[in-house]
Design an enzyme around this catalytic site. Structure first.
Site, PDB file in Angstrom:
ATOM      1  N   ARG A  18       0.697  -1.201   0.050  1.00 24.15           N
ATOM      2  CA  ARG A  18      -0.062  -0.107  -0.075  1.00 24.15           C
ATOM      3  C   ARG A  18       1.006   1.214  -0.009  1.00 24.15           C
ATOM      4  O   ARG A  18       0.431   2.369   0.716  1.00 24.15           O
ATOM      5  CB  ARG A  18      -0.800  -0.006   1.193  1.00 24.15           C
ATOM      6  CG  ARG A  18      -1.969  -1.002   1.071  1.00 24.15           C
ATOM      7  CD  ARG A  18      -3.180  -0.843   2.212  1.00 24.15           C
ATOM      8  NE  ARG A  18      -2.128  -1.457   3.369  1.00 24.15           N
ATOM      9  CZ  ARG A  18      -2.805  -1.138   4.685  1.00 24.15           C
ATOM     10  NH1 ARG A  18      -3.743  -0.300   4.865  1.00 24.15           N
ATOM     11  NH2 ARG A  18      -2.234  -1.429   5.741  1.00 24.15           N
ATOM     12  N   GLY A 440     -23.359   5.310  12.367  1.00 25.23           N
ATOM     13  CA  GLY A 440     -22.952   4.275  13.043  1.00 25.23           C
ATOM     14  C   GLY A 440     -21.342   4.308  13.619  1.00 25.23           C
ATOM     15  O   GLY A 440     -21.183   4.138  14.752  1.00 25.23           O
ATOM     16  N   ARG A 523      -8.546   5.007   0.007  1.00 22.72           N
ATOM     17  CA  ARG A 523      -9.437   4.007   1.084  1.00 22.72           C
ATOM     18  C   ARG A 523      -9.259   2.530   0.281  1.00 22.72           C
ATOM     19  O   ARG A 523      -9.651   2.399  -0.804  1.00 22.72           O
ATOM     20  CB  ARG A 523     -10.678   4.516   1.127  1.00 22.72           C
ATOM     21  CG  ARG A 523     -11.583   3.535   1.600  1.00 22.72           C
ATOM     22  CD  ARG A 523     -11.468   3.230   3.219  1.00 22.72           C
ATOM     23  NE  ARG A 523     -12.563   2.669   3.740  1.00 22.72           N
ATOM     24  CZ  ARG A 523     -12.527   1.810   4.768  1.00 22.72           C
ATOM     25  NH1 ARG A 523     -11.227   1.972   5.461  1.00 22.72           N
ATOM     26  NH2 ARG A 523     -13.514   1.308   5.223  1.00 22.72           N
ATOM     27  N   GLU A 613     -24.991  -1.853  -5.879  1.00 20.80           N
ATOM     28  CA  GLU A 613     -23.772  -2.054  -6.620  1.00 20.80           C
ATOM     29  C   GLU A 613     -23.779  -3.346  -7.068  1.00 20.80           C
ATOM     30  O   GLU A 613     -22.914  -3.687  -7.975  1.00 20.80           O
ATOM     31  CB  GLU A 613     -22.747  -1.777  -5.645  1.00 20.80           C
ATOM     32  CG  GLU A 613     -22.124  -2.910  -4.903  1.00 20.80           C
ATOM     33  CD  GLU A 613     -21.027  -2.587  -4.258  1.00 20.80           C
ATOM     34  OE1 GLU A 613     -20.258  -3.577  -4.055  1.00 20.80           O
ATOM     35  OE2 GLU A 613     -20.805  -1.423  -3.768  1.00 20.80           O
ATOM     36  N   HIS A 649     -28.968   1.216   5.874  1.00 18.40           N
ATOM     37  CA  HIS A 649     -28.455   2.654   5.343  1.00 18.40           C
ATOM     38  C   HIS A 649     -27.796   2.098   3.768  1.00 18.40           C
ATOM     39  O   HIS A 649     -27.487   0.934   3.606  1.00 18.40           O
ATOM     40  CB  HIS A 649     -27.192   2.624   6.071  1.00 18.40           C
ATOM     41  CG  HIS A 649     -26.165   3.658   5.519  1.00 18.40           C
ATOM     42  ND1 HIS A 649     -26.645   5.035   5.112  1.00 18.40           N
ATOM     43  CD2 HIS A 649     -24.974   3.744   5.049  1.00 18.40           C
ATOM     44  CE1 HIS A 649     -25.623   5.695   4.627  1.00 18.40           C
ATOM     45  NE2 HIS A 649     -24.445   4.952   4.438  1.00 18.40           N
ATOM     46  N   HIS A 702     -17.059  12.402   3.196  1.00 19.63           N
ATOM     47  CA  HIS A 702     -15.873  11.854   2.521  1.00 19.63           C
ATOM     48  C   HIS A 702     -14.901  13.043   2.208  1.00 19.63           C
ATOM     49  O   HIS A 702     -14.102  12.890   1.665  1.00 19.63           O
ATOM     50  CB  HIS A 702     -16.451  11.248   1.131  1.00 19.63           C
ATOM     51  CG  HIS A 702     -17.186   9.870   1.366  1.00 19.63           C
ATOM     52  ND1 HIS A 702     -18.510   9.922   1.504  1.00 19.63           N
ATOM     53  CD2 HIS A 702     -16.701   8.609   1.487  1.00 19.63           C
ATOM     54  CE1 HIS A 702     -18.908   8.542   1.443  1.00 19.63           C
ATOM     55  NE2 HIS A 702     -17.913   7.802   1.804  1.00 19.63           N
TER      56      HIS A 702
END
Length: 769
Positions: A18, A440, A523, A613, A649, A702
């Site tokens: 990463r 949450g 992310r 999605e 959600h 975001h």
């Protein structure tokens, strides 16, 4: 040994450890200067290319690497920058590029949504009043870099014009042909400059061609490629489709390009059938996507070779390119670090690096199937088959789990309809007008991540770790009470990821050490591997939820991830159907819902951000998917008392597309992530009636910016023009895990002030103590 041409459609950009993510975040924090940042990314990029060359890939993709997102790259390459970012023309500065993606205190970020039916997000281009101009030829720069630095004759990758336009916003459908005419000369210039540079092959991605298109749309596609062919007649174009089969096969095969790429994994049966029925143009190459670019299982070499041989009955092998079914962006970088997994599982994994080896092996084996290497070929087929068999025979795959009888016997309908439940909930909870809540999670700060890491390494005892988590829960319960939020959450500090957390506590899941994939921007997520039957073991969330509830008289929601999201955000087994896996997860979650209810937690949120999605790309397949997706959710949530309130959600949801299915979920309250596309969603409520509890995210989590009170008031007011105030909830648009503490508190304080103002305007009590 001879070899068929081999290729992949793209490679993960995040780096083996990463490094890409870490460089981005250091640059954003100001810890890395722009020049050093760009040098770091170049090193990652060149390493990716060198690896593909070393593995023996014939056609290596270039320009698949990006600073953030390839759609955003395409937008900025053509100067498509929203006016609010004060762009003056020319090459788009790096800071402006990132401002479009992340927003600034003065300008809201562009909308972000899912790339087809994957878990990757792209930045949606805004084409309203667009005046496109070529600012820089990114594919050319990528080609030159690969050739000059590594001697690689790369295959530039470009997002196709029709896909780019169809995935953009800010225009009406009737304007599409006119918009295309604005961009065609610019695409033509890009291709002409590539041709002049000596580029042999360019890959133009048009995944939109696997969706349902009208005759008029197909004619426009043909017109686009006719003009592009004229712009660069000596350049070989590989028109690439993926994620499903091409419905309009004859029209696509007739396009004036030199090669057509088809997905023979996710569109296998239909694409093979089209080849058999209509043949394949003799003047074109076929990009045969036979290695799965979206899942992590090793290819069954025997089946894949048989498939290539079947294709070769129609398309001669010398005109076949053996390749991945899609970009390898959607799988982790390498499986070589996964030494902690059971051997029978580890040996069946193929991440991006291993898929390079598969592509090369298959291209070589297919070219030499009748040669003297038959013995070694047979040995490799035998070993590969044994690996796959060992996993399929594993006890973890064959434990007793949900069968058809268990599913049929399980409640999947609430006892009372929503209207009656709503009255019971109002009597029980006595919530104020326009109740407020959050989705949450609260900020997972450095100390949270550090404590978890120490606990996992046995450097912190389980007792100390639990005490630390409780301190965080207590702190944020107090913050929520101070802010006067009506329905609280415990903050999810014990959770690394909303799917991984549950997978670790259910049977049938395995977890990688370094299996990261990009979700959006920096992310990255580490999807669990579902390799066995999913079985509930013991309560997973009750302890933290009950502790949080003990600290306050206000209701605290129990927080679960729904079955479809767990399925879609995992790498699922491929020996049974996705529907069967979803039902297994659903029945396991139902046990957790009942455990929460029994412990006194009677508001329970079962999140399904990934429901939409997972939609098939063809509308003709939607009904079947939505039917079992809704059924799985209801299996999870229906076995509760009528007084228990079920929340859910959803993320980036094109609500109007699936409103009937969302209503069919029969959730008491649904919150939808809408802040970057608020107007579009509100418009859908002008055309459709929604009469159950709903919260439209009033600000974008975001982005690090703290939205002003007036901005949130406007969002609330606009929603209330088309929604009954009696069913409306006020909340951020998603969880707050990735945000900082100070900005989170400031934004929530503004959200509450906006709520007070709207309550006052509507004559309701401003605040309830």
């Amino acid at each position: 040994m001879s070899q068929l041409t081999s290729s992949v459609l793209g490679y993960p950009r995040i780096g083996e450890n990463r490094e890409w993510k870490k460089a981005l975040e250091s640059f954003w924090k100001g810890d890395l200067e722009e020049a050093a940042f760009l040098e770091t990314l170049q090193a990652i990029r060149l390493n990716n290319l060198q690896l593909q060359q070393d593995k023996g890939i014939s056609l290596i993709p270039v320009n698949d690497f990006t600073l953030y997102d390839q759609m955003l790259d395409t937008s900025t390459m053509f100067g498509i920058v929203p006016a609010r970012f004060e762009y003056a023309g020319g090459p788009v500065p790096v800071n402006t590029y990132y401002a479009i993606a992340r927003g600034t205190q003065q300008a809201q970020a562009s909308e972000m949504t899912k790339w087809f039916n994957t878990n990757y997000h792209y930045i949606v281009p805004e084409l309203k009043d667009a005046k496109p101009a070529l600012t820089e030829n990114r594919p050319l720069a990528a080609y030159r870099e690969a050739k000059q630095k590594l001697g690689i004759e790369g295959k530039p990758v470009i997002i196709g014009l029709y896909t780019f336009l169809k995935l953009s916003k800010g225009y009406e459908a009737k304007e599409l042909p006119e918009l295309a005419e604005k961009f065609i000369p610019l695409y033509g210039q890009v291709l002409r400059e590539l041709e002049q540079e000596g580029v042999q092959w360019v890959q133009i991605d048009e995944p939109i061609l696997v969706t349902t298109l009208s005759e008029e749309e197909l004619q426009l596609v043909h017109s686009i490629y006719t003009q592009l062919r004229e712009a660069a007649p000596g350049l070989n174009i590989l028109l690439q489709t993926y994620f499903d089969a091409v419905d309009h096969y004859e029209a696509v095969a007739a396009l004036p390009v030199q090669a057509i790429g088809l997905d023979f994994v996710h569109g296998l049966e239909q694409n093979v059938s089209s080849l058999e029925q209509y043949g394949f143009p003799q003047d074109k190459l076929l990009g045969a996507g036979v290695v799965d670019g979206r899942n992590i299982w090793r290819s069954d070499y025997k089946q894949k070779l048989e498939l290539i041989e079947k294709i070769a009955l129609i398309v001669p092998k010398e005109r076949i390119i053996v390749q991945s079914s899609s970009s390898l962006l959607h799988v982790p970088v390498t499986a070589k670090h996964e030494t902690a997994l059971p051997a029978e599982l580890r040996e069946t994994l193929a991440f991006a690096e291993e898929k390079l080896e598969e592509v090369v092996w298959l291209s070589t084996a297919a070219a030499n199937a009748d040669s003297a290497n038959e013995a070694s070929l047979a040995q490799e087929l035998k070993l590969n088959g044994e690996r796959i068999y060992n996993l399929s025979a594993s006890p973890a795959r064959n434990r007793k789990a949900a069968d058809a009888a268990a599913i049929a016997a399980h409640p999947s309908v609430r006892q009372k309809p929503f209207a009656e439940r709503q009255k019971l909930h109002q009597e029980k909870w006595q919530l104020p007008f326009l109740p407020t809540t959050t989705i949450g999670s609260f900020p997972q700060t450095t100390d949270v991540r550090s404590a978890r890491q120490k606990w996992r390494k046995n450097e912190l005892s389980s007792e100390s770790y639990a005490s630390f988590i409780n301190e965080k829960i207590k702190k944020w319960i107090e913050i929520q009470e101070e802010l006067n939020i009506d329905v609280l959450v415990h903050g999810e500090f014990e959770r690394t990821d909303m799917v991984e957390f549950f997978g670790e506590k259910l049977d049938g899941f395995a977890f990688t050490r370094n299996g990261w994939v990009q979700s959006y921007g920096s992310r990255c997520v580490k999807p669990p591997v579902i390799y066995g039957d999913v079985v509930f073991i013991e309560p997973m969330t009750v302890t933290e939820s009950v502790y949080a509830q003990s600290l306050t008289s206000r209701p605290v929601k129990g927080m679960l991830t729904g079955p479809i999201t767990i399925l879609n955000w995992s790498f699922p087994r491929n020996d049974i159907t996705r529907e069967q896996v979803a039902y297994q997860i659903a029945l396991a979650l139902s046990e957790e819902v009942k455990a929460l209810e029994a412990a006194g937690i009677e508001m329970i949120q079962v999140d399904e951000p990934a429901l939409r999605e997972g939609l098939p790309l063809k509308r003709s397949d939607w009904d079947a998917y939505l039917k079992w997706g809704v059924h799985a959710f209801k299996l999870s949530t229906s076995d509760v008392r009528d007084t228990t309130q079920i929340h859910t959600h959803m993320c980036y949801c094109e609500f109007h597309d699936i409103i009937d299915s969302i209503l069919a979920l029969d959730a008491d309250v649904i919150s939808i992530e809408t802040s970057r596309s608020h107007g579009e969603l509100i418009h859908s409520f002008e055309e459709h009636t929604y009469d159950q509890g709903i919260g439209l995210g009033v600000y974008d989590i975001h982005s690090p910016r703290v939205p002003a009170v007036d901005e949130m008031v406007r969002n609330i007011e606009r929603a209330l023009r088309v929604l009954d105030p009696g069913i409306f909830w006020i909340n951020p648009d998603c969880g707050l895990k990735t945000r900082g503490e100070a900005e989170t508190v400031a934004a929530l304080r503004n959200m509450m002030e906006a709520t007070y103002q709207v309550r006052k305007q509507l004559g309701a009590p401003v605040a309830v103590q």
